[in-house]
Design a protein around this motif. Structure first.
Motif, PDB file in Angstrom:
ATOM      1  N   UNK A   1       0.838  -1.208   0.000  1.00 19.38           N
ATOM      2  CA  UNK A   1       0.000   0.000   0.000  1.00 19.38           C
ATOM      3  C   UNK A   1       0.868   1.251   0.000  1.00 19.38           C
ATOM      4  N   UNK A   2       1.974   1.220   0.757  1.00 22.14           N
ATOM      5  CA  UNK A   2       2.863   2.378   0.797  1.00 22.14           C
ATOM      6  C   UNK A   2       3.489   2.616  -0.570  1.00 22.14           C
ATOM      7  N   UNK A   3       3.914   1.528  -1.259  1.00 20.88           N
ATOM      8  CA  UNK A   3       4.506   1.691  -2.589  1.00 20.88           C
ATOM      9  C   UNK A   3       3.488   2.271  -3.570  1.00 20.88           C
ATOM     10  N   UNK A   4       2.249   1.808  -3.461  1.00 15.54           N
ATOM     11  CA  UNK A   4       1.205   2.304  -4.349  1.00 15.54           C
ATOM     12  C   UNK A   4       0.959   3.792  -4.103  1.00 15.54           C
ATOM     13  N   UNK A   5       0.917   4.194  -2.835  1.00 10.64           N
ATOM     14  CA  UNK A   5       0.727   5.609  -2.505  1.00 10.64           C
ATOM     15  C   UNK A   5       1.915   6.437  -2.997  1.00 10.64           C
ATOM     16  N   UNK A   6       3.117   5.887  -2.873  1.00  9.93           N
ATOM     17  CA  UNK A   6       4.297   6.600  -3.372  1.00  9.93           C
ATOM     18  C   UNK A   6       4.233   6.792  -4.886  1.00  9.93           C
ATOM     19  N   UNK A   7       3.773   5.753  -5.600  1.00 10.43           N
ATOM     20  CA  UNK A   7       3.654   5.868  -7.059  1.00 10.43           C
ATOM     21  C   UNK A   7       2.590   6.891  -7.446  1.00 10.43           C
ATOM     22  N   UNK A   8       1.515   6.951  -6.663  1.00  3.13           N
ATOM     23  CA  UNK A   8       0.503   7.974  -6.904  1.00  3.13           C
ATOM     24  C   UNK A   8       1.103   9.370  -6.744  1.00  3.13           C
ATOM     25  N   UNK A   9       1.921   9.537  -5.700  1.00  4.91           N
ATOM     26  CA  UNK A   9       2.554  10.829  -5.464  1.00  4.91           C
ATOM     27  C   UNK A   9       3.504  11.187  -6.606  1.00  4.91           C
ATOM     28  N   UNK A  10       4.220  10.189  -7.141  1.00  7.36           N
ATOM     29  CA  UNK A  10       5.111  10.432  -8.276  1.00  7.36           C
ATOM     30  C   UNK A  10       4.320  10.832  -9.515  1.00  7.36           C
ATOM     31  N   UNK A  11       3.183  10.189  -9.724  1.00 10.79           N
ATOM     32  CA  UNK A  11       2.326  10.528 -10.865  1.00 10.79           C
ATOM     33  C   UNK A  11       1.863  11.979 -10.760  1.00 10.79           C
ATOM     34  N   UNK A  12       1.477  12.401  -9.558  1.00  8.25           N
ATOM     35  CA  UNK A  12       1.050  13.781  -9.345  1.00  8.25           C
ATOM     36  C   UNK A  12       2.198  14.741  -9.658  1.00  8.25           C
ATOM     37  N   UNK A  13       3.411  14.401  -9.245  1.00  6.88           N
ATOM     38  CA  UNK A  13       4.561  15.267  -9.509  1.00  6.88           C
ATOM     39  C   UNK A  13       4.843  15.386 -11.007  1.00  6.88           C
ATOM     40  N   UNK A  33      14.060   5.849 -14.016  1.00  9.04           N
ATOM     41  CA  UNK A  33      13.378   5.168 -12.911  1.00  9.04           C
ATOM     42  C   UNK A  33      11.964   5.697 -12.743  1.00  9.04           C
ATOM     43  N   UNK A  34      11.816   7.010 -12.831  1.00 11.42           N
ATOM     44  CA  UNK A  34      10.495   7.616 -12.698  1.00 11.42           C
ATOM     45  C   UNK A  34       9.570   7.124 -13.806  1.00 11.42           C
ATOM     46  N   UNK A  35      10.054   7.052 -15.019  1.00 12.41           N
ATOM     47  CA  UNK A  35       9.237   6.584 -16.151  1.00 12.41           C
ATOM     48  C   UNK A  35       8.788   5.145 -15.926  1.00 12.41           C
ATOM     49  N   UNK A  36       9.698   4.286 -15.440  1.00  6.53           N
ATOM     50  CA  UNK A  36       9.331   2.893 -15.179  1.00  6.53           C
ATOM     51  C   UNK A  36       8.285   2.796 -14.081  1.00  6.53           C
ATOM     52  N   UNK A  37       8.399   3.649 -13.049  1.00  7.21           N
ATOM     53  CA  UNK A  37       7.421   3.604 -11.948  1.00  7.21           C
ATOM     54  C   UNK A  37       6.032   3.981 -12.442  1.00  7.21           C
ATOM     55  N   UNK A  38       5.929   4.986 -13.320  1.00  5.21           N
ATOM     56  CA  UNK A  38       4.620   5.398 -13.822  1.00  5.21           C
ATOM     57  C   UNK A  38       4.047   4.319 -14.749  1.00  5.21           C
ATOM     58  N   UNK A  39       4.898   3.698 -15.545  1.00  6.04           N
ATOM     59  CA  UNK A  39       4.441   2.602 -16.418  1.00  6.04           C
ATOM     60  C   UNK A  39       3.922   1.447 -15.568  1.00  6.04           C
ATOM     61  N   UNK A  40       4.617   1.141 -14.487  1.00 16.16           N
ATOM     62  CA  UNK A  40       4.168   0.077 -13.596  1.00 16.16           C
ATOM     63  C   UNK A  40       2.841   0.429 -12.949  1.00 16.16           C
ATOM     64  N   UNK A  41       2.658   1.713 -12.624  1.00 16.25           N
ATOM     65  CA  UNK A  41       1.388   2.155 -12.046  1.00 16.25           C
ATOM     66  C   UNK A  41       0.249   1.955 -13.039  1.00 16.25           C
ATOM     67  N   UNK A  42       0.493   2.285 -14.290  1.00 16.36           N
ATOM     68  CA  UNK A  42      -0.532   2.097 -15.322  1.00 16.36           C
ATOM     69  C   UNK A  42      -0.899   0.622 -15.459  1.00 16.36           C
ATOM     70  N   UNK A  43       0.089  -0.246 -15.395  1.00 15.38           N
ATOM     71  CA  UNK A  43      -0.201  -1.681 -15.484  1.00 15.38           C
ATOM     72  C   UNK A  43      -0.979  -2.154 -14.270  1.00 15.38           C
ATOM     73  N   UNK A  44      -0.652  -1.613 -13.110  1.00 19.04           N
ATOM     74  CA  UNK A  44      -1.337  -2.033 -11.878  1.00 19.04           C
ATOM     75  C   UNK A  44      -2.821  -1.691 -11.915  1.00 19.04           C
ATOM     76  N   UNK A  45      -3.163  -0.488 -12.364  1.00 20.27           N
ATOM     77  CA  UNK A  45      -4.573  -0.080 -12.352  1.00 20.27           C
ATOM     78  C   UNK A  45      -5.276  -0.423 -13.673  1.00 20.27           C
TER      79      UNK A  45
END
Length: 291
Positions: A1-13, A33-45
């Motif tokens: 849950x913390x990682x997911x919230x962190x990725x949300x915060x990165x998306x907002x930034x 690294x930031x680009x990979x995190x946002x791509x992973x977020x898109x796959x997650x949701x």
């Protein structure tokens, strides 16, 4: 849950910075690294959030809705974190302290009253019994102790050091005469604590150990002090403990050049990781007792 919230915060930034490069600089992580995190977020949701071009990014329709929700969640999380930090930094709750009876009553009480006035959110639970509480098994935050620290497993923080001096009542000195040198104490009534049969005294670089005795041997500083005011003998005590008796004239100094060995005063805790209430209390006593 913390990682997911962190990725949300990165998306907002990323959205607020209108690009990965500026966002990466703002949050202090590599652009890739930031680009990979946002791509992973898109796959997650399971939604595409951004249209990426070489120059800028654009939100998809789903991305716009997701951004608005993320921003609200991230803002609320940051506010909660700030409020929690303020709460932890501001002393509150019950402070449980073990205190030496006579030292607390005669000397620490005014300081404790001042400390309580600074922190109205705190309440206090004091144990003034003569026993030495077990900080490991009993629910005390801190113990104030006089004399050498006896356990290397506990954390001892020095608060101050008290130097005992010789005192007696005018009535006793009128009756028994006034000692002029340490050896004279052997013929005087001396009020000792815990059956001490000798006092070690210092004058500059000179050190003398003299045998002392009397009709009373007690384990209460308060009782010894009271008997001294009733003309029953000479005491060896820190001036801080007999300040009221000195001010009233009930006791006066004897052989003022000679002093006992300094008595350290410690704050003892089980751990170095202290809540704000305990840390502030120790810091306050250190500051006030060393003035």
């Amino acid at each position: 849950m913390d990682d997911y919230l962190n990725d949300m915060a990165l998306f907002v930034e990323v959205v607020k910075a209108n690009g990965f490069r500026n966002a990466a600089e703002a949050v202090g992580i590599p652009n890739s690294t930031l680009s990979r995190r946002i791509s992973a977020l898109e796959r997650t949701i399971g939604l595409r959030l951004l249209h990426r071009t070489t120059r800028r990014i654009e939100l998809t329709e789903a991305g716009q809705i997701y951004f608005e929700r993320c921003k609200r969640i991230v803002d609320e999380a940051r506010l909660a974190h700030e409020q929690l930090g303020e709460m932890l930094a501001q002393p509150s709750g019950v402070l449980r302290v073990s205190l030496p009876v006579d030292f607390a009553v005669t000397y620490l009480a005014p300081l404790i009253a001042d400390f309580a006035g600074l922190y109205p959110g705190m309440t206090f639970d004091f144990d003034l019994t003569p026993r030495r509480v077990d900080l490991v098994s009993e629910p005390f935050d801190v113990a104030i102790r006089m004399g050498e620290s006896e356990s290397s497993q506990l954390i001892a923080r020095t608060l101050t050091s008290l130097t005992p001096c010789l005192y007696a009542s005018p009535g006793y000195l009128e009756r028994a005469g006034e000692p002029e040198k340490p050896a004279d104490l052997e013929r005087h009534a001396c009020l000792s604590i815990l059956k001490a049969d000798a006092w070690t005294l210092h004058e500059g670089k000179r050190t003398v150990t003299v045998s002392v005795g009397g009709r009373f041997s007690l384990n209460s500083v308060g009782m010894i002090r009271r008997l001294a005011t009733l003309d029953m003998g000479i005491v060896l005590m820190p001036p801080e403990v007999v300040a009221a008796e000195l001010a009233s004239g009930a006791l006066r100094p004897v052989m003022p050049g000679w002093r006992g060995a300094p008595i350290p005063v410690y704050a003892i805790t089980e751990t170095r990781l202290l809540p704000a209430k305990t840390q502030r209390f120790i810091e306050f006593l250190q500051e006030r007792l060393t003035r």
